[in-house]
Design a protein around this motif. Sequence first.
Motif, PDB file in Angstrom:
ATOM      1  N   HIS A  50       0.861  -1.019  -0.153  1.00 26.39           N
ATOM      2  CA  HIS A  50       0.061   0.052  -0.087  1.00 26.39           C
ATOM      3  C   HIS A  50       0.820   1.205   0.063  1.00 26.39           C
ATOM      4  N   HIS A  54       1.386   5.809   1.122  1.00 27.57           N
ATOM      5  CA  HIS A  54       0.831   7.098   1.814  1.00 27.57           C
ATOM      6  C   HIS A  54       1.323   8.252   0.977  1.00 27.57           C
ATOM      7  N   GLU A  89       5.987   8.817   4.940  1.00 29.88           N
ATOM      8  CA  GLU A  89       5.862   8.911   6.520  1.00 29.88           C
ATOM      9  C   GLU A  89       7.335   9.014   7.100  1.00 29.88           C
ATOM     10  N   HIS A 146       4.685   0.988   0.914  1.00 30.16           N
ATOM     11  CA  HIS A 146       5.249   0.003   2.076  1.00 30.16           C
ATOM     12  C   HIS A 146       4.680  -1.583   1.683  1.00 30.16           C
ATOM     13  N   THR A 156       2.179   2.201  11.286  1.00 27.83           N
ATOM     14  CA  THR A 156       2.142   3.530  11.520  1.00 27.83           C
ATOM     15  C   THR A 156       0.381   4.334  11.396  1.00 27.83           C
TER      16      THR A 156
HETATM   17 ZN   LIG Z   1       2.100   2.010   5.336  1.00 23.27          ZN
END
Ligand SMILES: [Zn+2]
Length: 266
Positions: free
Chosen positions: A98, A100, A111, A124, A205
């Motif tokens: 996935h 961010h 992140e 990630h 996270t």
């Molecule tokens: Zn993540």
Amino acid sequence: MSSSKKRGNIYLSGAGPSAWHEEYPVAKGKRQSPVDINTNKTKFDPKLAADPLTIRFSDSCCQSIVNTGISFQVTSNGAGCELSGGPLDSTYQFAQFHAHWGAYLKTTGSEHTVDGVSYPAELHLVHWNTKYDDFKDAVDKPDGLAVIAVFFKRGKEHPGFGKIQDLFSKIPAKGAKVNIDFEFNPGLLMPPDSENYWTYLGSLTTPPLYESVTWIVMKEPLEVSVEQIAILRTLLWETPNGVSQMYNNFRPPVPLRDRVIRASFG
Ligand SMILES: [Zn+2]
Ligand SMILES: NS(=O)(=O)c1ccc(NCc2ccco2)c([N+](=O)[O-])c1
């Protein structure tokens, strides 16, 4: 239903990530993620190079893509996709990837940060420790997960990632899921040089923020086009003001506390 589900969007309800500790006290824990990677304080560990990280992906390991309500998630049965070596003491199996990302014309989105600098997005690739029975058993154990983080930077188009993004229009809302009926090797999403990485003990996270992740952050970012960064924001999520474009689904860095980030390179 946990109260966070009733509140809906974990990034936009209440005070967002800074309020997560109210429901998840571990948010103020000793091994939380993400963190800033201060390259003056990382420590080269020759043992990491002595037992190189072995990253194996296959063409047949990605089954489906789902809108999780806070990101897209490409889910895998892990066949032929395993991670070992480097900081890891056992074999970890690939489960999902996935990402961010940030807002239009903003520099934030990743992140982890490097010397205080954000990238526009961060991928990630999540793996679970096969010493445990399955992902669910591993997800909250101190050595349960290993996540490879790959920074995205704006540059040339990445056709491979584009094939995943072509599916976004089929998963317009939280819970929407479609099968991936073509071969996609997640290895396409690794940067050209994946020998150089930083590693440290951290956490998920997002809530429940389990302190179960060995982070492996690739030093070299992956180039994707500025249009591809924009396409991330065509995914939709629920907000207190209704359904809108998904962006700023990142937790800002938290204190490193009593941890040293190791580097696989000098
Ligand atoms: Zn993540
Ligand atoms: N951004 S991340 O890679 O650290 C991350 C965050 C949350 C979760 N899961 C949230 C969760 C676990 C149990 C219930 O809900 C995962 N994961 O599952 O791989 C990864």
